[in-house]
Design an enzyme around this catalytic site. Structure first.
Site, PDB file in Angstrom:
ATOM      1  NE  ARG A  80      -3.221  -9.493  -6.990  1.00 50.49           N
ATOM      2  CZ  ARG A  80      -3.077  -9.851  -6.013  1.00 50.49           C
ATOM      3  NH1 ARG A  80      -3.036 -10.922  -5.996  1.00 50.49           N
ATOM      4  NH2 ARG A  80      -3.821  -9.428  -4.514  1.00 50.49           N
ATOM      5  CG  ASP A 128      -4.661  -5.975  -5.391  1.00 50.38           C
ATOM      6  OD1 ASP A 128      -4.329  -7.459  -6.356  1.00 50.38           O
ATOM      7  OD2 ASP A 128      -4.727  -6.197  -4.897  1.00 50.38           O
ATOM      8  CD  GLU A 157      -3.919  -3.821  -1.579  1.00 53.49           C
ATOM      9  OE1 GLU A 157      -2.871  -4.807  -1.537  1.00 53.49           O
ATOM     10  OE2 GLU A 157      -4.514  -2.811  -0.871  1.00 53.49           O
ATOM     11  CE  LYS A 183      -3.611  -2.411   2.295  1.00 49.77           C
ATOM     12  NZ  LYS A 183      -3.586  -3.390   2.624  1.00 49.77           N
ATOM     13  NE  ARG A 215      -8.423  -9.980  -6.841  1.00 50.54           N
ATOM     14  CZ  ARG A 215      -8.012  -9.692  -6.316  1.00 50.54           C
ATOM     15  NH1 ARG A 215      -7.001  -9.768  -4.884  1.00 50.54           N
ATOM     16  NH2 ARG A 215      -7.353  -8.243  -6.291  1.00 50.54           N
ATOM     17  NE  ARG A 220     -14.367  -7.301   4.089  1.00 48.37           N
ATOM     18  CZ  ARG A 220     -14.005  -8.204   4.745  1.00 48.37           C
ATOM     19  NH1 ARG A 220     -12.855  -8.021   6.064  1.00 48.37           N
ATOM     20  NH2 ARG A 220     -15.191  -8.383   4.463  1.00 48.37           N
ATOM     21  CE  LYS A 223      -6.620   0.484   0.904  1.00 47.15           C
ATOM     22  NZ  LYS A 223      -6.990  -0.224  -0.698  1.00 47.15           N
ATOM     23  CG  ASN A 242      -1.012  -7.407  -3.640  1.00 48.19           C
ATOM     24  OD1 ASN A 242      -0.786  -6.750  -2.223  1.00 48.19           O
ATOM     25  ND2 ASN A 242      -1.749  -6.751  -4.613  1.00 48.19           N
TER      26      ASN A 242
END
Length: 316
Positions: A212, A274, A282, A127, A226, A234, A162, A284
């Site tokens: 993703r 993401d 994001e 993040k 997703r 979420r 978050k 990851n």
């Protein structure tokens, strides 16, 4: 690869994984199919001892058989400076224990190739690394200052709040303009931690999915969408998000082209980003997932591309 590699896998207990969804398991199956020899160890069994990086590890073989998916050999002290590759695949939280492990593994990298590069993992939390690309993101605030948070909410109304170092969708809240819970939420977070929060403008396109995209050595190679469950903000699969097949849009290819060189330069071989609507949310780098879902939908086995990249770097 003309020779068998020695591969140490730093991960959560292999007994607890879901063999139909775990990306580390897919990477291990592919390594084994190529004739590489593997050891399994937990991060708590990692040590820096008089300049040597060692782990209490066990030889491991894997197979896609539910309830009987692995065999472990006798425990031994494994000198990680003498293996070819370490896969750093333990799940977050990205806390001081995680950061300490990256410092220890940095003693052997790149003589032993650590995937992903431990210094880059430490310096690129999901993040925060993404904030280096503000032109690709929705409007974002990182702070612990309630006054800044209130001003951001007054400007944007509909927001997401978050924890900065959370994972799997834990602690992610959607606050609509008329929601009276913001002060209580911020108080709850600040009582639990001194860390700042991330606050973002809500992107309504999340109702259609949070994509993703998997990049291998900076190159986008596949994606899954997703979709959040009914009544859920979420989309993480840990909290009921439904994976579905998808393709990359022109905007998503632009995003990947913009960040790809930075990933490659930092030794971030396996990355999952993401994207919601037109926005990157994001990057990851700790233990990205999605390999098995992508294989089921598209028949694309990116664990092969990841191992091609790893073997290429080891041979060089």
């Amino acid at each position: 690869m003309t020779r068998s590699l020695k591969v140490a896998v730093q991960m959560d207990p292999i007994s607890s994984i879901n063999i139909d969804g775990d990306s580390t398991f897919a990477l291990m199956l592919e390594a084994q199919s190529r004739g590489h020899v593997m050891w399994h160890y937990h991060v708590r069994d990692l040590a820096l001892n008089a300049g040597r990086v060692v782990a209490r590890a066990q030889p491991v073989t894997v197979r896609r058989v539910k309830g009987d998916h692995f065999t472990l050999g006798a425990e031994e002290e494994l000198d990680l400076g003498q293996v070819d590759v370490v896969l750093m695949r333990q799940d977050p939280p990205f806390d001081m224990a995680y950061i300490t492990a990256t410092h220890i593994l940095e003693h052997i990298h790149p003589r032993t190739l650590v995937v992903n590069d431990p210094a880059s993992v430490r310096n690129a939390p999901e993040k925060l690394f993404v904030t280096h690309f503000p032109h690709l993101m929705p409007e974002t605030l990182v702070t612990a200052d309630i006054r800044q948070i209130r001003a951001f909410r007054e400007k944007h109304g509909d927001i997401i709040i978050k924890p900065l170092f959370g994972n799997g969708g834990a602690g992610v809240f959607h606050l609509r303009p008329d929601d009276p819970n913001m002060n209580a939420l911020v108080e709850m977070f600040t009582e639990r931690s001194r860390e700042p929060l991330m606050i973002q403008r809500y992107v309504p396109a999340v109702r259609f999915g949070d994509k993703r995209i998997i990049l291998v050595d900076g190159v986008p190679m596949g994606a899954i969408n997703r979709v959040p469950a009914a009544g859920e903000a979420r989309s993480n699969m840990h909290v009921g998000g439904r994976p579905e097949p998808t393709t990359l849009t022109e905007r998503e290819r632009e995003i990947c082209a913009a960040i790809g060189p930075a990933l490659r330069e930092r030794g971030l071989i396996f990355v999952g980003i993401d994207v919601i609507g037109d926005y990157l949310t994001e990057i990851n780098v700790t233990s990205p997932t999605g390999l098995q879902e992508l294989a089921r939908f598209d028949g694309v086995h990116l664990e092969r591309a990841i191992w091609d990249a790893i073997e290429g770097k080891v041979s060089r």
